[in-house]
Design a protein around this motif. Structure first.
Motif, PDB file in Angstrom:
ATOM      1  N   MET A   4      41.896  54.123  37.617  1.00 41.69           N
ATOM      2  CA  MET A   4      42.085  52.928  37.242  1.00 41.69           C
ATOM      3  C   MET A   4      41.499  51.738  38.307  1.00 41.69           C
ATOM      4  SD  MET A   4      45.905  50.981  36.565  1.00 41.69           S
ATOM      5  CE  MET A   4      45.857  51.069  35.284  1.00 41.69           C
ATOM      6  N   LYS A   5      40.423  51.176  37.092  1.00 37.22           N
ATOM      7  CA  LYS A   5      39.741  49.526  37.562  1.00 37.22           C
ATOM      8  C   LYS A   5      40.763  48.311  38.247  1.00 37.22           C
ATOM      9  CE  LYS A   5      34.993  47.906  36.894  1.00 37.22           C
ATOM     10  NZ  LYS A   5      34.673  47.233  35.694  1.00 37.22           N
ATOM     11  N   LYS A   6      40.238  48.152  39.428  1.00 41.50           N
ATOM     12  CA  LYS A   6      41.030  47.092  39.514  1.00 41.50           C
ATOM     13  C   LYS A   6      40.442  45.424  38.634  1.00 41.50           C
ATOM     14  CE  LYS A   6      43.051  44.749  43.344  1.00 41.50           C
ATOM     15  NZ  LYS A   6      43.172  44.907  44.629  1.00 41.50           N
ATOM     16  N   GLU A   7      40.740  44.617  38.233  1.00 42.05           N
ATOM     17  CA  GLU A   7      40.288  43.261  38.015  1.00 42.05           C
ATOM     18  C   GLU A   7      40.269  42.629  38.803  1.00 42.05           C
ATOM     19  OE1 GLU A   7      42.174  40.830  34.359  1.00 42.05           O
ATOM     20  OE2 GLU A   7      43.037  42.750  34.265  1.00 42.05           O
ATOM     21  N   ARG A   8      39.328  42.152  38.376  1.00 41.59           N
ATOM     22  CA  ARG A   8      38.483  40.955  39.653  1.00 41.59           C
ATOM     23  C   ARG A   8      39.861  39.528  39.138  1.00 41.59           C
ATOM     24  NH1 ARG A   8      32.177  39.740  39.442  1.00 41.59           N
ATOM     25  NH2 ARG A   8      32.936  38.463  41.263  1.00 41.59           N
ATOM     26  N   ARG A   9      40.464  39.554  40.203  1.00 41.23           N
ATOM     27  CA  ARG A   9      40.707  38.277  40.464  1.00 41.23           C
ATOM     28  C   ARG A   9      39.675  36.927  40.294  1.00 41.23           C
ATOM     29  NH1 ARG A   9      43.722  37.359  46.238  1.00 41.23           N
ATOM     30  NH2 ARG A   9      41.201  37.663  46.673  1.00 41.23           N
ATOM     31  N   LYS A  10      40.585  35.570  39.552  1.00 43.85           N
ATOM     32  CA  LYS A  10      39.115  35.138  39.253  1.00 43.85           C
ATOM     33  C   LYS A  10      40.657  33.615  39.564  1.00 43.85           C
ATOM     34  CE  LYS A  10      37.480  36.270  35.223  1.00 43.85           C
ATOM     35  NZ  LYS A  10      38.511  36.651  33.855  1.00 43.85           N
ATOM     36  N   PHE A  11      39.862  32.142  40.508  1.00 41.01           N
ATOM     37  CA  PHE A  11      40.236  30.862  41.235  1.00 41.01           C
ATOM     38  C   PHE A  11      39.283  30.355  39.691  1.00 41.01           C
ATOM     39  CE2 PHE A  11      39.390  35.243  44.420  1.00 41.01           C
ATOM     40  CZ  PHE A  11      41.034  34.702  45.067  1.00 41.01           C
ATOM     41  N   SER A  12      40.870  29.022  39.988  1.00 47.32           N
ATOM     42  CA  SER A  12      40.549  27.432  39.795  1.00 47.32           C
ATOM     43  C   SER A  12      39.134  27.134  40.592  1.00 47.32           C
ATOM     44  CB  SER A  12      41.713  27.095  39.204  1.00 47.32           C
ATOM     45  OG  SER A  12      42.199  26.665  40.916  1.00 47.32           O
TER      46      SER A  12
END
Length: 92
Positions: A1-9
């Motif tokens: 399962m591929k881990k989703e990238r975190r997005k920062f404000s």
């Protein structure tokens, strides 16, 4: 399962970059605190410092654009009056 990238404000990035600039904690301590890689913090810090001058440059640019816009609308009005006058004179 591929881990989703975190997005920062942008606000979060600025907060971390400012804390890194203050140097009250080491980069490693900040990395543990915010669960980030130290290289990421250094990158944000570098970008923040490189673009800091835009904060002050942006205000003057907007004023200049606004005055230019008013000047152009004024010129459009003058030209429209001339067109209307010439239409009346020529009987169209």
């Amino acid at each position: 399962m591929k881990k989703e990238r975190r997005k920062f404000s942008a606000g979060f990035k600025a907060k971390v970059a400012i804390e890194a600039i203050k140097e009250q904690q080491t980069i490693q301590e900040l990395a543990v605190k915010y669960e980030l890689h130290p290289t990421q913090i250094n990158t944000w810090k570098r970008e923040f410092l490189a673009n800091a001058e835009q904060v002050f440059a942006g205000e003057k640019k907007e004023e200049k654009d606004d005055s230019k816009e008013k000047e152009l609308y004024s010129k459009i009005g003058e030209l429209q009056i001339q067109v209307d006058f010439l239409k009346k004179v020529l009987g169209k």
